[in-house]
Design a protein around this motif. Structure first.
Motif, short mmCIF file in Angstrom:
data_model
loop_
_atom_site.label_atom_id
_atom_site.label_comp_id
_atom_site.label_asym_id
_atom_site.label_seq_id
_atom_site.Cartn_x
_atom_site.Cartn_y
_atom_site.Cartn_z
N GLU A 1 0.68 -1.08 0.09
CA GLU A 1 -0.01 -0.03 -0.03
C GLU A 1 0.72 1.46 0.06
OE1 GLU A 1 -3.86 1.05 2.28
OE2 GLU A 1 -2.60 0.79 3.61
N ILE B 1 1.20 5.29 0.59
CA ILE B 1 0.75 6.53 1.44
C ILE B 1 1.35 7.62 1.08
CG2 ILE B 1 0.30 7.29 3.85
CD1 ILE B 1 0.09 4.36 4.61
N ALA C 1 -5.56 9.65 -5.00
CA ALA C 1 -6.77 8.69 -4.08
C ALA C 1 -7.39 7.91 -5.32
CB ALA C 1 -7.83 9.68 -3.65
N TYR D 1 -4.18 5.39 -3.71
CA TYR D 1 -3.28 5.65 -2.69
C TYR D 1 -3.96 6.10 -1.26
CZ TYR D 1 0.81 6.48 -5.68
OH TYR D 1 1.98 6.33 -6.38
N ARG D 2 -3.59 5.97 -0.08
CA ARG D 2 -4.07 6.40 1.01
C ARG D 2 -3.29 7.82 1.15
NH1 ARG D 2 -6.89 3.52 4.44
NH2 ARG D 2 -5.86 4.19 6.32
N ASP E 1 -12.33 7.21 4.79
CA ASP E 1 -11.17 6.79 5.54
C ASP E 1 -9.91 6.32 4.69
OD1 ASP E 1 -12.83 6.19 7.58
OD2 ASP E 1 -13.44 4.11 7.23
N GLN E 2 -10.01 6.86 3.37
CA GLN E 2 -8.83 6.74 2.48
C GLN E 2 -7.95 7.86 2.66
OE1 GLN E 2 -9.82 6.05 -1.49
NE2 GLN E 2 -7.71 6.14 -2.41
N SER F 1 -2.30 3.72 10.93
CA SER F 1 -2.92 3.60 9.69
C SER F 1 -2.39 4.29 8.56
CB SER F 1 -4.53 3.49 9.96
OG SER F 1 -4.82 4.79 10.36
N PHE F 2 -1.91 5.27 8.80
CA PHE F 2 -1.36 6.11 7.49
C PHE F 2 0.39 6.50 7.62
CE2 PHE F 2 -5.71 7.15 7.35
CZ PHE F 2 -6.17 7.52 6.08
#
Length: 248
Positions: free
Chosen positions: A2, A4, A23, A27-28, A48-49, A73-74
């Motif tokens: 993932e 970020i 996004a 991507y977060r 939440d993204q 989480s990020f």
């Protein structure tokens, strides 16, 4: 794995367009800006993204504190888009505003440094990272009454090169996208809210859009690990230099 991305100046123009482009690609996003209401609009769109951080890049303690508090989480940040920047005034050097000079140097140069310094530990720890610095054609040439703005963007150009050298052994990619005339809030800020004067900048030709630049940023980020777009200049077809633009 993932991806970020942390994007500064995310509440308008190129920054906002880049948030939306990345996004959409999965991507977060950690979206950073001064205007909480606009950050809230992005949050409502992406849910939440997206995580938002409200701070002024000129405020080093605020920058460091906000980035240190990014939730797990990020983390870790693997992409940094140093987009925050602006121009104030268009005066000759002999009558320029000291306040305008401080704002441009503090935002365009020191702000970029503060954010980069705060994000780099995450990249160095993981051995992965890609930094895109948003420069300007003003960092490649100087034009009348551009003095301190051009100087600040020349500094971004120099920092882009120096960062690439310093981070080479760490395997972190560093590159710049240097746009010419892009129709954003840039001229409204430069002319201190004079919408008529700002609009005249983009009349008579087709300027770049923020989305044009966002797509280029996404392309640079999508290159395989052995490819780094180190320095890219992009202008509308009608523009040949900072002072030569073909208008109808």
């Amino acid at each position: 794995m993932e991806q970020i991305a942390l994007i500064t100046g995310a509440t308008s123009g190129i920054g906002k367009a880049t948030v939306n482009e990345l996004a959409r690609k999965g991507y977060r996003i950690v979206a950073c800006g001064r205007r909480q209401d606009r950050l809230d609009e992005l949050k409502a769109q992406w849910g939440d993204q997206l995580h938002t951080l409200a701070f002024d890049v000129r405020d080093q303690p605020a920058v460091a504190g906000a980035i240190a508090a990014i939730p797990e989480s990020f983390r870790p940040i693997r992409v940094l888009v140093n987009n925050a920047g602006n121009a104030h005034g268009l005066d000759p050097i002999q009558s320029g505003s000291l306040e305008d000079w401080d704002a441009m140097i503090d935002i365009n140069v020191k702000g970029l440094l503060y954010v980069t310094r705060a994000v780099l530990p995450m990249m160095l720890e993981t051995g992965e990272g890609h930094i895109i610095n948003i420069g300007s054609t003003a960092g490649k040439e100087v034009y009348p009454r551009g003095n301190v703005y051009c100087a600040s963007k020349h500094a971004v150009d120099a920092l882009n090169q120096a960062m690439r050298i310093d981070l080479n052994e760490a395997g972190i990619r560093v590159g710049a996208v240097n746009p010419g005339l892009v129709e954003t809030e840039f001229s409204q800020v430069r002319f201190k809210g004079d919408d008529t004067r700002a609009a005249q900048v983009y009349q008579g030709f087709q300027p770049l859009t923020p989305e044009d630049i966002a797509e280029i940023i996404a392309f640079a980020l999508s290159r395989p690990p052995h490819v780094n777009i180190a320095d890219l200049v992009v202008m509308p077809t009608a523009q040949a230099s900072s002072t030569i633009v073909r208008k109808e």
